[in-house]
Design a protein around this motif. Sequence first.
Motif, PDB file in Angstrom:
ATOM      1  N   ASN A   1       0.821  -0.940  -0.034  1.00  0.00           N
ATOM      2  CA  ASN A   1       0.224  -0.007   0.062  1.00  0.00           C
ATOM      3  C   ASN A   1       0.712   1.027  -0.042  1.00  0.00           C
ATOM      4  O   ASN A   1       0.930   1.899   0.891  1.00  0.00           O
ATOM      5  CB  ASN A   1      -0.808   0.092   1.211  1.00  0.00           C
ATOM      6  N   PRO A   2       1.508   1.669  -1.237  1.00  0.00           N
ATOM      7  CA  PRO A   2       2.500   2.799  -1.215  1.00  0.00           C
ATOM      8  C   PRO A   2       1.981   4.052  -0.714  1.00  0.00           C
ATOM      9  O   PRO A   2       0.949   4.168  -1.177  1.00  0.00           O
ATOM     10  CB  PRO A   2       2.820   2.638  -2.617  1.00  0.00           C
ATOM     11  N   PRO A   3       2.554   4.709  -0.249  1.00  0.00           N
ATOM     12  CA  PRO A   3       2.124   6.124   0.265  1.00  0.00           C
ATOM     13  C   PRO A   3       1.825   7.118  -0.660  1.00  0.00           C
ATOM     14  O   PRO A   3       2.608   6.895  -2.002  1.00  0.00           O
ATOM     15  CB  PRO A   3       3.182   6.633   1.540  1.00  0.00           C
ATOM     16  N   LYS A   4       1.007   8.070  -0.502  1.00  0.00           N
ATOM     17  CA  LYS A   4       0.662   9.136  -1.390  1.00  0.00           C
ATOM     18  C   LYS A   4       1.881  10.277  -1.257  1.00  0.00           C
ATOM     19  O   LYS A   4       2.391  10.364  -0.209  1.00  0.00           O
ATOM     20  CB  LYS A   4      -0.557   9.712  -1.178  1.00  0.00           C
ATOM     21  N   GLY A   5       2.379  10.804  -2.446  1.00  0.00           N
ATOM     22  CA  GLY A   5       3.366  11.741  -2.437  1.00  0.00           C
ATOM     23  C   GLY A   5       4.729  11.204  -2.286  1.00  0.00           C
ATOM     24  O   GLY A   5       4.973  10.044  -2.757  1.00  0.00           O
ATOM     25  N   ASP A   6       5.760  11.713  -1.508  1.00  0.00           N
ATOM     26  CA  ASP A   6       6.999  11.185  -1.539  1.00  0.00           C
ATOM     27  C   ASP A   6       7.089  10.047  -0.260  1.00  0.00           C
ATOM     28  O   ASP A   6       6.763  10.456   0.616  1.00  0.00           O
ATOM     29  CB  ASP A   6       8.053  12.165  -1.060  1.00  0.00           C
ATOM     30  N   ALA A   7       7.718   8.807  -0.592  1.00  0.00           N
ATOM     31  CA  ALA A   7       7.524   7.852   0.264  1.00  0.00           C
ATOM     32  C   ALA A   7       8.300   7.965   1.407  1.00  0.00           C
ATOM     33  O   ALA A   7       8.030   7.583   2.410  1.00  0.00           O
ATOM     34  CB  ALA A   7       7.984   6.495  -0.518  1.00  0.00           C
ATOM     35  N   PHE A   8       9.349   8.960   1.426  1.00  0.00           N
ATOM     36  CA  PHE A   8      10.329   9.109   2.334  1.00  0.00           C
ATOM     37  C   PHE A   8       9.760  10.097   3.310  1.00  0.00           C
ATOM     38  O   PHE A   8      10.418  10.369   4.556  1.00  0.00           O
ATOM     39  CB  PHE A   8      11.494   9.628   1.938  1.00  0.00           C
ATOM     40  N   ALA A   9       8.281  10.942   3.139  1.00  0.00           N
ATOM     41  CA  ALA A   9       8.159  12.034   3.929  1.00  0.00           C
ATOM     42  C   ALA A   9       7.990  11.584   5.397  1.00  0.00           C
ATOM     43  O   ALA A   9       8.393  12.611   6.261  1.00  0.00           O
ATOM     44  CB  ALA A   9       6.879  12.507   3.193  1.00  0.00           C
ATOM     45  N   PRO A  10       7.244  10.492   5.712  1.00  0.00           N
ATOM     46  CA  PRO A  10       6.982  10.371   7.080  1.00  0.00           C
ATOM     47  C   PRO A  10       8.305  10.147   7.966  1.00  0.00           C
ATOM     48  O   PRO A  10       8.313  10.306   8.980  1.00  0.00           O
ATOM     49  CB  PRO A  10       6.398   8.978   7.135  1.00  0.00           C
ATOM     50  N   ARG A  11       9.448   9.830   7.100  1.00  0.00           N
ATOM     51  CA  ARG A  11      10.782   9.845   7.889  1.00  0.00           C
ATOM     52  C   ARG A  11      11.691  11.040   7.551  1.00  0.00           C
ATOM     53  O   ARG A  11      12.780  11.113   8.269  1.00  0.00           O
ATOM     54  CB  ARG A  11      11.396   8.518   7.576  1.00  0.00           C
ATOM     55  N   ASN A  12      11.177  11.964   7.104  1.00  0.00           N
ATOM     56  CA  ASN A  12      11.978  13.130   6.599  1.00  0.00           C
ATOM     57  C   ASN A  12      11.743  14.125   7.570  1.00  0.00           C
ATOM     58  O   ASN A  12      10.599  14.981   7.586  1.00  0.00           O
ATOM     59  CB  ASN A  12      11.636  13.603   5.108  1.00  0.00           C
ATOM     60  N   HIS A  13      12.726  14.582   7.998  1.00  0.00           N
ATOM     61  CA  HIS A  13      12.628  15.825   9.168  1.00  0.00           C
ATOM     62  C   HIS A  13      12.585  17.241   8.336  1.00  0.00           C
ATOM     63  O   HIS A  13      11.909  18.280   9.181  1.00  0.00           O
ATOM     64  CB  HIS A  13      14.052  16.083   9.973  1.00  0.00           C
ATOM     65  N   TYR A  14      12.680  17.202   7.157  1.00  0.00           N
ATOM     66  CA  TYR A  14      12.616  18.430   6.273  1.00  0.00           C
ATOM     67  C   TYR A  14      11.356  18.274   5.529  1.00  0.00           C
ATOM     68  O   TYR A  14      11.238  19.185   4.647  1.00  0.00           O
ATOM     69  CB  TYR A  14      13.813  18.486   5.461  1.00  0.00           C
ATOM     70  N   ALA A  15      10.535  17.601   5.463  1.00  0.00           N
ATOM     71  CA  ALA A  15       9.193  17.141   4.801  1.00  0.00           C
ATOM     72  C   ALA A  15       8.243  18.369   4.780  1.00  0.00           C
ATOM     73  O   ALA A  15       8.152  18.786   5.924  1.00  0.00           O
ATOM     74  CB  ALA A  15       8.635  15.864   4.981  1.00  0.00           C
ATOM     75  N   MET A  16       7.821  18.859   3.526  1.00  0.00           N
ATOM     76  CA  MET A  16       6.736  19.792   3.556  1.00  0.00           C
ATOM     77  C   MET A  16       5.244  19.428   3.404  1.00  0.00           C
ATOM     78  O   MET A  16       5.312  18.212   3.177  1.00  0.00           O
ATOM     79  CB  MET A  16       7.434  20.670   2.672  1.00  0.00           C
TER      80      MET A  16
END
Length: 351
Positions: free
Chosen positions: A282-297
Amino acid sequence: MEKLLEVKDLEVSFQTYAGEVRAVRGVTFDLYKGETLAIVGESGSGKSVTSQTIMKLIPMPPGKITNGQILFDGVDLVPKSNKEMEQIRGKDIGMIFQDPMTSLNPTMKVGMQIMEGLIKHQNMSKANAKSRAIELLRLVGIPMPEKRVNQYPHEFSGGMRQRVMIAIALASSPKLLIADEPTTALDVTIQAQILDLMKDLQKKLDTSIIFITHDLGVVANVADRVAVMYAGKIIETGTVDEIFYNPQHPYTWGLLASMPSLDNEGGEELTAIPGSPPDLSNPPKGDAFAPRNHYAMKIDFEQEPPMFKITDTHYAATWLLHPDAPKVEPPEAVKKRMISLSTSHLIKEGK
């Protein structure tokens, strides 16, 4: 430079009890003749599935190539049958696996295991194949090859068994060698010897190499280019210097920060990437790394970033490279690692 391999928009899925797992999601890369490309990422990022798909070694079913092309010397391997691939595996594309003890046949002498490919693909006589096997054992640095050719895998150390695997992979002088985590099971000293051996053999034989690893440090002095994989996608690609000295994706920063440093005198702690890779059923929407990304917007959770061009050879899929994004510097741990790598590189080069 002439292209040997072109992987275009490759997608690979597996049917499981939990549903369809999209292990490889639109992977695209090129490999040039005589070049070493390192594919780097955590376990589950899709790097081994990608490499095994090139050789059509994934079990089908449950695996399935759902899209894309694999052009090897201009010929698409995707539609080829298993019987057709048998003529390519070993002869044109060789593979070194992670654990030689599970790849070598414990009941066969190592010489015979090297000879098999020579007899099948090059129609050599047994006598000529044995002479060539001895040459190959000598080439990969095994002492007393005339004696060792008649020994069984259990009579070799782990590092020597991996050398035997390299000899088998090189037996038919393949144009492409795929090394899937070939040094993971070895201690650091033997690991360095195997890496130096592969680099030396590539120069002698002009073979193209795809080097699969989870450890960025392993490829620093081996690769020409690096492709960083995450959640079934390539999220940054560039020359080895661009990836190590000018990384742009926060995931690449995380991999660099988690590398141990040889000059770590102060007992500095390694920085771990928080969280876990996503569930690819169930791949995530948007950038797959976002939940682990301190700099996610906000946009990271809504739209998948395209590959932004940094130079002609360097691309990264992160919204931080958008002209309207805030300017973010790599963390201090990454900057320190870049300085450490630069210093060790200069020392190795004798500068």
